[in-house]
Design a protein around this motif. Sequence first.
Motif, PDB file in Angstrom:
ATOM      1  N   VAL A  83      27.540  50.877   7.345  1.00 21.84           N
ATOM      2  CA  VAL A  83      27.400  51.425   8.701  1.00 21.84           C
ATOM      3  C   VAL A  83      28.701  51.087   9.427  1.00 21.84           C
ATOM      4  CG1 VAL A  83      26.121  51.357  10.860  1.00 21.84           C
ATOM      5  CG2 VAL A  83      24.903  51.127   8.691  1.00 21.84           C
ATOM      6  N   LEU A  84      29.450  52.122   9.786  1.00 19.77           N
ATOM      7  CA  LEU A  84      30.794  51.928  10.320  1.00 19.77           C
ATOM      8  C   LEU A  84      30.901  52.385  11.764  1.00 19.77           C
ATOM      9  CD1 LEU A  84      32.799  53.261   7.230  1.00 19.77           C
ATOM     10  CD2 LEU A  84      32.180  50.894   7.740  1.00 19.77           C
ATOM     11  N   ASP A  85      31.723  51.693  12.524  1.00 16.26           N
ATOM     12  CA  ASP A  85      32.089  52.107  13.885  1.00 16.26           C
ATOM     13  C   ASP A  85      30.849  52.262  14.773  1.00 16.26           C
ATOM     14  OD1 ASP A  85      34.092  52.623  15.721  1.00 16.26           O
ATOM     15  OD2 ASP A  85      34.044  54.788  15.376  1.00 16.26           O
ATOM     16  N   PHE A  86      29.931  51.320  14.680  1.00 17.31           N
ATOM     17  CA  PHE A  86      28.689  51.365  15.472  1.00 17.31           C
ATOM     18  C   PHE A  86      28.906  50.584  16.766  1.00 17.31           C
ATOM     19  CE2 PHE A  86      24.462  50.299  16.840  1.00 17.31           C
ATOM     20  CZ  PHE A  86      23.686  51.382  16.451  1.00 17.31           C
ATOM     21  N   VAL A  87      28.592  51.212  17.897  1.00 16.88           N
ATOM     22  CA  VAL A  87      28.788  50.576  19.204  1.00 16.88           C
ATOM     23  C   VAL A  87      27.441  50.116  19.742  1.00 16.88           C
ATOM     24  CG1 VAL A  87      29.541  50.911  21.585  1.00 16.88           C
ATOM     25  CG2 VAL A  87      30.841  51.938  19.713  1.00 16.88           C
ATOM     26  N   ALA A  88      27.361  48.842  20.155  1.00 15.91           N
ATOM     27  CA  ALA A  88      26.114  48.290  20.705  1.00 15.91           C
ATOM     28  C   ALA A  88      26.461  47.206  21.712  1.00 15.91           C
ATOM     29  CB  ALA A  88      25.230  47.726  19.595  1.00 15.91           C
ATOM     30  N   GLY A  89      25.530  46.981  22.637  1.00 15.03           N
ATOM     31  CA  GLY A  89      25.671  45.902  23.607  1.00 15.03           C
ATOM     32  C   GLY A  89      24.714  44.769  23.269  1.00 15.03           C
ATOM     33  N   TRP A 100      29.918  44.338  24.835  1.00 15.01           N
ATOM     34  CA  TRP A 100      29.905  45.522  23.969  1.00 15.01           C
ATOM     35  C   TRP A 100      30.785  45.295  22.749  1.00 15.01           C
ATOM     36  CZ3 TRP A 100      26.611  49.465  24.480  1.00 15.01           C
ATOM     37  CH2 TRP A 100      25.934  49.557  25.689  1.00 15.01           C
ATOM     38  N   PHE A 101      30.250  45.673  21.586  1.00 14.18           N
ATOM     39  CA  PHE A 101      30.956  45.445  20.330  1.00 14.18           C
ATOM     40  C   PHE A 101      31.017  46.726  19.503  1.00 14.18           C
ATOM     41  CE2 PHE A 101      28.576  41.369  21.098  1.00 14.18           C
ATOM     42  CZ  PHE A 101      29.674  40.674  21.587  1.00 14.18           C
ATOM     43  N   ASN A 102      32.101  46.830  18.736  1.00 15.13           N
ATOM     44  CA  ASN A 102      32.202  47.838  17.688  1.00 15.13           C
ATOM     45  C   ASN A 102      31.932  47.102  16.370  1.00 15.13           C
ATOM     46  OD1 ASN A 102      33.674  49.423  15.531  1.00 15.13           O
ATOM     47  ND2 ASN A 102      33.869  50.811  17.256  1.00 15.13           N
ATOM     48  N   LEU A 103      30.872  47.485  15.662  1.00 16.94           N
ATOM     49  CA  LEU A 103      30.410  46.735  14.493  1.00 16.94           C
ATOM     50  C   LEU A 103      30.526  47.563  13.216  1.00 16.94           C
ATOM     51  CD1 LEU A 103      27.865  46.129  16.902  1.00 16.94           C
ATOM     52  CD2 LEU A 103      27.934  44.126  15.441  1.00 16.94           C
ATOM     53  N   ASN A 104      30.790  46.865  12.126  1.00 11.66           N
ATOM     54  CA  ASN A 104      30.804  47.469  10.800  1.00 11.66           C
ATOM     55  C   ASN A 104      29.989  46.576   9.874  1.00 11.66           C
ATOM     56  OD1 ASN A 104      32.940  49.721  11.047  1.00 11.66           O
ATOM     57  ND2 ASN A 104      33.916  47.951  11.978  1.00 11.66           N
ATOM     58  N   THR A 122      31.321  42.765  10.504  1.00  9.43           N
ATOM     59  CA  THR A 122      32.471  42.410  11.349  1.00  9.43           C
ATOM     60  C   THR A 122      32.294  43.061  12.713  1.00  9.43           C
ATOM     61  OG1 THR A 122      33.756  44.302  10.541  1.00  9.43           O
ATOM     62  CG2 THR A 122      34.042  42.193   9.411  1.00  9.43           C
ATOM     63  N   MET A 123      32.845  42.438  13.748  1.00 12.06           N
ATOM     64  CA  MET A 123      32.621  42.931  15.107  1.00 12.06           C
ATOM     65  C   MET A 123      33.873  42.721  15.951  1.00 12.06           C
ATOM     66  SD  MET A 123      29.896  39.915  15.966  1.00 12.06           S
ATOM     67  CE  MET A 123      29.722  40.246  17.708  1.00 12.06           C
ATOM     68  N   HIS A 124      34.102  43.674  16.846  1.00 12.79           N
ATOM     69  CA  HIS A 124      35.273  43.648  17.717  1.00 12.79           C
ATOM     70  C   HIS A 124      34.793  43.888  19.146  1.00 12.79           C
ATOM     71  CE1 HIS A 124      39.415  44.117  18.923  1.00 12.79           C
ATOM     72  NE2 HIS A 124      39.160  45.292  19.462  1.00 12.79           N
ATOM     73  N   ASP A 125      35.188  43.032  20.074  1.00 12.77           N
ATOM     74  CA  ASP A 125      34.748  43.127  21.474  1.00 12.77           C
ATOM     75  C   ASP A 125      35.495  44.250  22.181  1.00 12.77           C
ATOM     76  OD1 ASP A 125      34.125  42.760  24.181  1.00 12.77           O
ATOM     77  OD2 ASP A 125      33.840  40.620  23.914  1.00 12.77           O
ATOM     78  N   ILE A 126      34.746  45.281  22.628  1.00 14.43           N
ATOM     79  CA  ILE A 126      35.350  46.419  23.343  1.00 14.43           C
ATOM     80  C   ILE A 126      34.819  46.506  24.777  1.00 14.43           C
ATOM     81  CG2 ILE A 126      35.733  47.759  21.233  1.00 14.43           C
ATOM     82  CD1 ILE A 126      33.219  49.376  21.974  1.00 14.43           C
TER      83      ILE A 126
END
Length: 549
Positions: A83-89, A100-104, A122-126
């Motif tokens: 599951v790629l480029d998933f955005v969730a809070g 808010w994170f962009n998760l893979n 993996t997660m990146h704070d956006i």
Amino acid sequence: MGDDAAKYHALFDRMAQGAFFQSADGALTDVNPAALEMFGLTRDEFLGRTSMNPDWRVIAEDGSELPPELHPSMVALKSGRPVLDFVAGVFNPQKRHFCWFNLNAIPMFHPGESSPYQVFVTMHDISCHKRLNDIHLSRINLMQYADAHTLEELMVEALDEVERLTESSIGFYHLFDAASKSVELRAWSTNTLQRFCGIEDRDRHYSIDQAGVWVDCLHLGKATIYNDYERLRHRKGLPAGHAPVVRILVMPVKRNGEVVAILGVGNKATDYTEADVRTVTLFADLTWDVAQQKQMQNRLLAKTEELKQANEFLEQRVSQRTADLQAAIRERESFSYSVSHDLRAPLRHISSYSSILIEEYGQALPYEARTYLDRMRGAANQMGALIDHLLELSKVARAPILPEPVDLSAAAAAILQMLQETEPHRLVCQEVEPGLTVHGDAHLINQLLGNLLGNAWKYTSKTPFPRIAVGKSTVSGEEAFFVTDNGAGFDMSYRGKLFKPFERLHGSEFDGMGIGLATSHQIVERHGGRIWGEGTVGKGATFYFTLGG
């Protein structure tokens, strides 16, 4: 092996990107410090949890609650696919708000097994980028809302938006008369009126000497934040029915150096910051400008003699609003590039560190570990390709149209020749109707044909006697160009997904990212035309398109 494990954990712990592992039963088994900081949890609080833990508060990109079974890690574990480029809070208990994170989520398998034994996330704070994007979208929506609603409705809508963006529960907009030094109570947010404020006599004028601390911004001439209202010594108390106040942010609206209004928000769960000031400033100014415009329109409509002045004024305002909208769009594009750039860095790290591990320690690693590293590197490369395709789609949407006569037959023949040269062993029957010409942008039309013919070439690769044709026909009384083949075809019940980015109607037997038809759709729409497809599974597909004459 002990040294290798230590090096792996050192790398894992030092990643700037958040990362964690979750086992097949849903239990969280390992986490790096970056992820703990993003979640606002200690290691003991995190490990052993599952996605079903009621302490998790997760929301989707549209703000709705995201059920545990739809968390990216759970979907990857169940489906066995990344599951790629998933955005969730995710609610951060330390910061007391959603981040808010962009998760893979990448599933991991034991050799020979089809079900994953764990998933690597993996997660990146956006959060900052999403906040900026939300502000610009809200401003655009507010300008559009103003066209069909009254001034009173507009002010309430603006307060609802700024209240949402600052996570407040109180919002108000009041006018200031410098001559009389009084404030006219004018508008409140929907939430304030329905849930908090029970004052019956709202149509009042206050002398600024009689008003409470919310007029301090008039004396100071700038935004004022009080994050501990109860401790203010100069507060004058609240009238009966007034909402309790915990925190407050008030902003003076200035025109020509004079204060004309006050916009305020209150009772955010956490302290107000300078970021909230910037958000409130944008909406305070925009609301005043749009409100002034609507008032002017109402007056001018009642005065026929001043109609010419009204038109000139409206043209100026429309030009200004168009410039604002273009600026907002440019900022959104900048946001898109920024996100892409920020995503590339951790992807490069994942790919490069995986390569280093394989090159320097490959002989010492077991086959299973090398397989995992290869999968990590492959997933990183795949995400990089997805980013490139997204940027390509965005570039098509922005590219200027430079119309000129285009020889469609010659362009199609050249593309087919290039495809043949890439696979000289294939024998494909190629038919291009001569004399096909269009008027449009040569570069974009070549890209359109390249996408359609490239698909035809790809999906006839497993056909015994492949045939590809380009021509023109009349469909339902309309002249349209077509590209047809006798390849894999598609199920017409899924034709609604044909032109959506990353929607693919075939599995892994055919490679691709699912972006070609979406790009083709953009190109045709930008030329004022339309595109559609017809197909039958196993018997081929035909794509028709027009280019607006």
